[in-house]
Design a protein around this motif. Structure first.
Motif, short mmCIF file in Angstrom:
data_model
loop_
_atom_site.label_atom_id
_atom_site.label_comp_id
_atom_site.label_asym_id
_atom_site.label_seq_id
_atom_site.Cartn_x
_atom_site.Cartn_y
_atom_site.Cartn_z
N LEU A 1 0.82 -1.22 0.00
CA LEU A 1 0.00 0.00 0.00
C LEU A 1 0.86 1.27 0.00
CD1 LEU A 1 -2.86 1.15 0.07
CD2 LEU A 1 -2.74 1.12 2.57
N GLY B 1 -8.85 -3.92 8.88
CA GLY B 1 -9.17 -2.73 8.12
C GLY B 1 -8.31 -1.55 8.52
N SER C 1 -1.72 0.91 10.93
CA SER C 1 -0.62 0.84 9.96
C SER C 1 -1.08 1.02 8.51
CB SER C 1 0.17 -0.45 10.12
OG SER C 1 -0.70 -1.51 10.36
N LEU C 2 -2.28 0.54 8.17
CA LEU C 2 -2.75 0.82 6.81
C LEU C 2 -2.93 2.32 6.64
CD1 LEU C 2 -5.38 -1.98 5.97
CD2 LEU C 2 -3.02 -1.79 5.19
N THR D 1 3.32 -9.06 0.05
CA THR D 1 3.01 -7.85 0.81
C THR D 1 2.20 -8.21 2.05
OG1 THR D 1 0.82 -7.33 -0.13
CG2 THR D 1 2.73 -6.62 -1.40
N THR E 1 16.26 -4.97 3.51
CA THR E 1 16.42 -3.60 2.99
C THR E 1 16.88 -2.66 4.10
OG1 THR E 1 14.08 -3.17 3.33
CG2 THR E 1 14.75 -3.86 1.12
N GLN F 1 -6.61 -7.88 7.59
CA GLN F 1 -7.97 -8.40 7.73
C GLN F 1 -8.92 -7.34 8.28
OE1 GLN F 1 -7.46 -11.77 10.32
NE2 GLN F 1 -6.75 -13.08 8.66
C1 LIG Z 1 -1.69 -10.90 8.53
C2 LIG Z 1 -1.63 -9.40 8.71
C3 LIG Z 1 -2.79 -8.69 8.98
C4 LIG Z 1 -2.75 -7.30 9.14
N1 LIG Z 1 -3.92 -6.62 9.38
C5 LIG Z 1 -3.88 -5.27 9.44
C6 LIG Z 1 -5.08 -4.51 9.56
O1 LIG Z 1 -6.18 -5.06 9.58
N2 LIG Z 1 -4.98 -3.16 9.63
C7 LIG Z 1 -3.79 -2.50 9.59
O2 LIG Z 1 -3.76 -1.27 9.67
N3 LIG Z 1 -2.64 -3.21 9.47
C8 LIG Z 1 -2.65 -4.55 9.38
N4 LIG Z 1 -1.48 -5.24 9.22
C9 LIG Z 1 -0.24 -4.50 9.04
C10 LIG Z 1 -0.23 -3.88 7.65
O3 LIG Z 1 -0.79 -4.77 6.72
C11 LIG Z 1 1.17 -3.54 7.19
O4 LIG Z 1 1.88 -2.87 8.18
C12 LIG Z 1 1.14 -2.62 5.96
O5 LIG Z 1 0.30 -3.16 4.99
C13 LIG Z 1 2.53 -2.43 5.42
O6 LIG Z 1 2.44 -1.87 4.13
P1 LIG Z 1 3.78 -1.58 3.34
O7 LIG Z 1 3.36 -1.05 2.02
O8 LIG Z 1 4.68 -0.77 4.18
O9 LIG Z 1 4.49 -3.00 3.18
P2 LIG Z 1 4.02 -4.32 2.43
O10 LIG Z 1 2.57 -4.30 2.12
O11 LIG Z 1 4.53 -5.48 3.20
O12 LIG Z 1 4.78 -4.25 1.03
C14 LIG Z 1 6.18 -4.35 0.97
C15 LIG Z 1 6.61 -4.41 -0.48
O13 LIG Z 1 8.04 -4.32 -0.56
C16 LIG Z 1 8.53 -5.37 -1.39
N5 LIG Z 1 9.92 -5.66 -1.06
C17 LIG Z 1 10.43 -6.15 0.10
N6 LIG Z 1 11.76 -6.30 -0.01
C18 LIG Z 1 12.11 -5.90 -1.25
C19 LIG Z 1 13.32 -5.82 -1.98
N7 LIG Z 1 14.50 -6.20 -1.46
N8 LIG Z 1 13.30 -5.36 -3.25
C20 LIG Z 1 12.12 -4.97 -3.84
N9 LIG Z 1 10.94 -5.02 -3.19
C21 LIG Z 1 10.93 -5.48 -1.92
C22 LIG Z 1 7.56 -6.51 -1.13
O14 LIG Z 1 7.66 -7.50 -2.10
C23 LIG Z 1 6.26 -5.73 -1.16
O15 LIG Z 1 5.88 -5.47 -2.50
C24 LIG Z 1 -1.51 -6.63 9.07
C25 LIG Z 1 -0.35 -7.34 8.82
C26 LIG Z 1 -0.39 -8.72 8.63
C27 LIG Z 1 0.88 -9.47 8.36
#
Ligand SMILES: Cc1cc2nc3c(=O)[nH]c(=O)nc-3n(C[C@H](O)[C@H](O)[C@H](O)COP(=O)(O)OP(=O)(O)OC[C@H]3O[C@@H](n4cnc5c(N)ncnc54)[C@H](O)[C@@H]3O)c2cc1C
Length: 488
Positions: A20, A53, A369-370, A45, A208, A51
Motif C-alpha cells: 500500500l 481494516g 498501519s494501513l 506484501t 532492505t 484483515q
Molecule cells: C496478517 C496481517 C494482517 C494485518 N492486518 C492489518 C489490519 O487489519 N490493519 C492494519 O492497519 N494493518 C494490518 N497489518 C499491518 C499492515 O498490513 C502492514 O503494516 C502494511 O500493509 C505495510 O504496508 P507496506 O506497504 O509498508 O508493506 P508491504 O505491504 O509489506 O509491502 C512491501 C513491499 O516491498 C517489497 N519488497 C520487500 N523487499 C524488497 C526488496 N528487497 N526489493 C524490492 N521489493 C521489496 C515486497 O515484495 C512488497 O511489495 C496486518 C499485517 C499482517 C501481516
C-alpha cells in the motif's frame, strides 16, 4: 558481477515495494518513476493480508483527537505527538481517498460506513472491505488505479543495494541492473520473516533495512516488534501462520484455556494479551479462541477469509474452538524519518512499515498501519515531486562497484526464543554472540543484530518490549543506531 545501467530509467525516482505505501507514493508522482518489486499482484506484501481494516475517526461521537489519545496511550511514551496528531487528522481524508479509488468499503443498512471495534480503541473506528479481506480488496483497487497511470514503470526485480557515497543517494543496485537516481522511496514493509512464528510474508526479512544501514542511514527503536496474540496453530506448519484478526475478539470471541476457563481481558492492548498467552503456553497449557456464539451473525458469515483458513487446518470456527499462539506481526522500529518521510540519507525517503515515523511508539494501535502506509506514502511521493526538479544534475550513468551479501537465515527459532515476547539479558547476549560475527556478510544477521542490540540496551518493560530481568520503566528515550554503533 558489476551488472549494467538501466539507462532508460536513469534519473527517475525509484520506489521500492508494491504494497500500500509504495503504490500510494507512485500514484502521487508527477513525472515518470520506477516502481520496483518482486511481484505486482499483492504477493509478498503484508498489505494484502490485512484483515481488520483501517482506523480513522469517521464514526458518530468520534474525533481525530480521541484517535490520537488512544494511539498515544498504546505507544507507551514513545510516540511523537505531532506526527500522531497529523496522521490521525488525516484519517477521514484517507477514507475519502479509498472511496475515490473505488474501494467498496462496507456499509450498513442505512448506507453509512460500517465500523469495527478493535482492542484499545475507545470508539468503533475501523473501516473495512470484503468482510475480513480488507487488505486484499484495498490493494487490488489501488493496483488497478496505479496500472492506469502510464508514468509508472513497473520493474519486476529486487533491491540489492544503495549507492550513496558521502550520505547522498546516487543510485540503486537491483537484480535487473543499476539505476542512477537521486530520489528513492523505500516502502519495503516489515521483517516478520526473521521469526519462526509470524503472520507476515516470509520473504519480508528486513534485508532492505540492513542495506540502508550499509549506506549510512540511521535506524530508530529497532527493538519494538509487535506480536499478534492470536495466530492459528496448525499442526506441522513451518510457513507463515494464519492470523485471526482482533476484530474477532471485538465481535465477542473469548480466549479460553484447555479447561475452558477464561484468563485475560480479550480487548486489552496486544502486548498485554500476547504476554498473558505466552505465560500460559510456557506453563504447558493450550490456549483457544472461542467464537462459537458471536452475537448477531455466525463466525463464518462475518469472517469468511479466516473461516477458509480454519477449514484448511481442519477446524470449523462456527462449532469448534481454535488453538492460537502469538506470532510476530508488525515492526514499530525502522528507518528514522521526518514528517515528510525523509531519512537521514539525502535522497532516501521511507514510508509504511519499514519507516519509524513516531506514530506507533513502543506499541502500534491496531489498524493504524494501513492508515500510516496510505498517508505517509502520499506525503513521501509529494515531497519527492517538490525536490525532483531542483536543477541538480543527474547522477553519473556508470555502474559503481557493489559489495555483495548473503541472505540465508537459519536462526528463526532462536529469534523467536530470544527476541520474542519475553526477553532477558542472557538470552539476548547468547543470540548476539551468534549473529554479530555474521552481520558483516549476511543482511538478515545484520537486521537481527540491530534488533537484539537495541533490546539489550533497553533494560525496561515498555510497550511491546518486555525485559523479564529488568522490571519497570526507565525515562523515555529513543534508540537511534547506525552501522558503526554495532560491535562488528
Ligand atoms: C496478517 C496481517 C494482517 C494485518 N492486518 C492489518 C489490519 O487489519 N490493519 C492494519 O492497519 N494493518 C494490518 N497489518 C499491518 C499492515 O498490513 C502492514 O503494516 C502494511 O500493509 C505495510 O504496508 P507496506 O506497504 O509498508 O508493506 P508491504 O505491504 O509489506 O509491502 C512491501 C513491499 O516491498 C517489497 N519488497 C520487500 N523487499 C524488497 C526488496 N528487497 N526489493 C524490492 N521489493 C521489496 C515486497 O515484495 C512488497 O511489495 C496486518 C499485517 C499482517 C501481516
Amino acid at each position: 558481477m558489476q551488472g549494467h545501467v538501466l539507462s532508460r530509467h536513469a534519473g527517475w525516482p525509484v520506489i521500492i515495494g508494491a504494497g500500500l505505501a509504495g503504490l500510494m507514493a507512485a500514484l502521487e508522482m508527477d513525472g515518470p518513476c520506477v516502481l520496483l518489486a518482486p511481484s505486482f499482484t499483492g504477493e509478498g506484501t503484508s498489505s494484502t493480508l490485512a484483515q481488520g481494516g483501517m482506523a480513522a475517526a469517521v464514526g458518530p461521537g468520534d474525533s481525530p483527537a480521541s484517535h490520537a489519545e488512544d494511539t498515544l496511550k498504546a505507544g507507551a511514551g514513545l510516540c511523537d505527538p505531532a506526527i500522531v496528531q497529523r496522521i490521525t487528522e488525516a484519517g477521514p481524508g484517507a477514507v475519502e481517498t479509498l472511496l475515490r479509488l473505488g474501494v467498496p468499503l462496507a456499509r450498513d443498512g442505512k448506507g453509512q460506513l460500517s465500523l469495527h471495534l478493535e482492542a484499545a480503541h475507545s470508539h468503533e473506528r475501523i473501516v473495512f472491505a470484503g468482510g475480513d479481506r480488507s487488505g486484499q480488496v484495498i490493494l487490488q483497487h489501488v493496483l488497478q488505479q496505479a496500472r492506469k497511470k502510464d508514468t509508472i514503470h513497473w520493474l519486476q526485480a529486487t533491491l540489492e543495494g544503495f549507492h550513496a557515497p558521502d550520505g547522498t543517494m546516487q543510485g540503486v543496485w537491483t537484480s535487473a541492473g543499476f539505476i542512477p537516481t537521486r530520489h528513492c522511496i523505500l516502502a519495503s514493509g516489515g521483517c516478520g520473516g526473521l521469526y519462526q512464528h509470524t503472520t507476515s510474508p516470509l520473504s519480508n526479512r528486513g534485508t532492505t533495512l540492513a542495506l540502508t544501514a550499509w549506506a549510512g542511514a540511521t535506524l530508530r527503536d529497532m527493538e519494538f516488534t509487535q506480536f499478534h496474540p492470536t495466530a492459528l496453530v496448525a499442526p506441522g506448519q513451518t510457513g507463515r501462520l494464519s492470523l485471526i484478526s482482533e476484530a474477532v475478539r471485538g465481535a465477542g470471541a473469548v480466549l479460553r484455556l484447555d479447561d475452558g476457563h477464561r484468563f485475560t481481558e480479550e480487548l486489552a492492548p496486544r502486548d498485554v494479551v500476547s504476554r498473558a498467552i505466552a505465560a500460559q503456553l510456557r506453563e504447558g497449557r493450550t490456549v483457544f479462541l472461542d467464537g462459537r456464539s458471536l452475537p448477531g451473525a455466525p463466525f463464518s458469515a462475518r469472517f469468511p477469509g479466516i473461516t477458509q483458513a480454519c477449514r484448511k487446518a481442519g477446524l470449523d470456527p462456527d462449532t469448534q474452538i481454535l488453538p492460537v499462539q502469538p506470532a510476530m506481526h508488525y515492526h514499530m522500529g525502522g528507518l528514522k524519518v521526518d514528517q515528510t518521510g525523509r531519512t537521514t540519507l539525502k535522497g532516501l525517503w521511507a514510508c509504511g512499515e519499514v519507516a519509524c515515523t513516531g506514530l506507533h511508539g513502543a506499541n502500534r494501535l491496531a489498524s493504524n498501519s494501513l492508515l500510516e502506509a496510505l498517508v505517509c506514502g502520499q506525503w513521501a511521493g509529494r515531497d519527492v515531486n517538490t525536490s525532483r526538479n531542483d536543477g541538480t544534475a543527474p547522477p553519473p550513468a556508470t555502474v559503481p562497484a557493489r559489495p555483495t551479501f548473503t541472505t540465508d537465515w537459519p536462526f528463526r527459532a532462536e529469534m523467536q526464543q530470544h527476541l520474542g515476547i519475553l526477553r532477558t539479558r542472557t538470552g539476548l547476549e547468547n543470540f548476539l554472540e551468534r549473529t554479530l560475527p555474521l552481520a558483516r556478510q549476511n543482511l538478515c544477521a545484520l537486521t537481527a543484530s540491530f534488533i537484539g542490540w537495541a533490546a539489550l540496551n533497553r533494560p525496561e518493560q515498555r510497550g511491546a518490549h518486555w525485559r523479564e530481568d529488568t522490571p519497570g520503566l526507565q525515562p523515555p528515550r529513543h534508540i537511534d543506531m547506525q552501522l558503526t554503533d554495532l560491535p562488528l
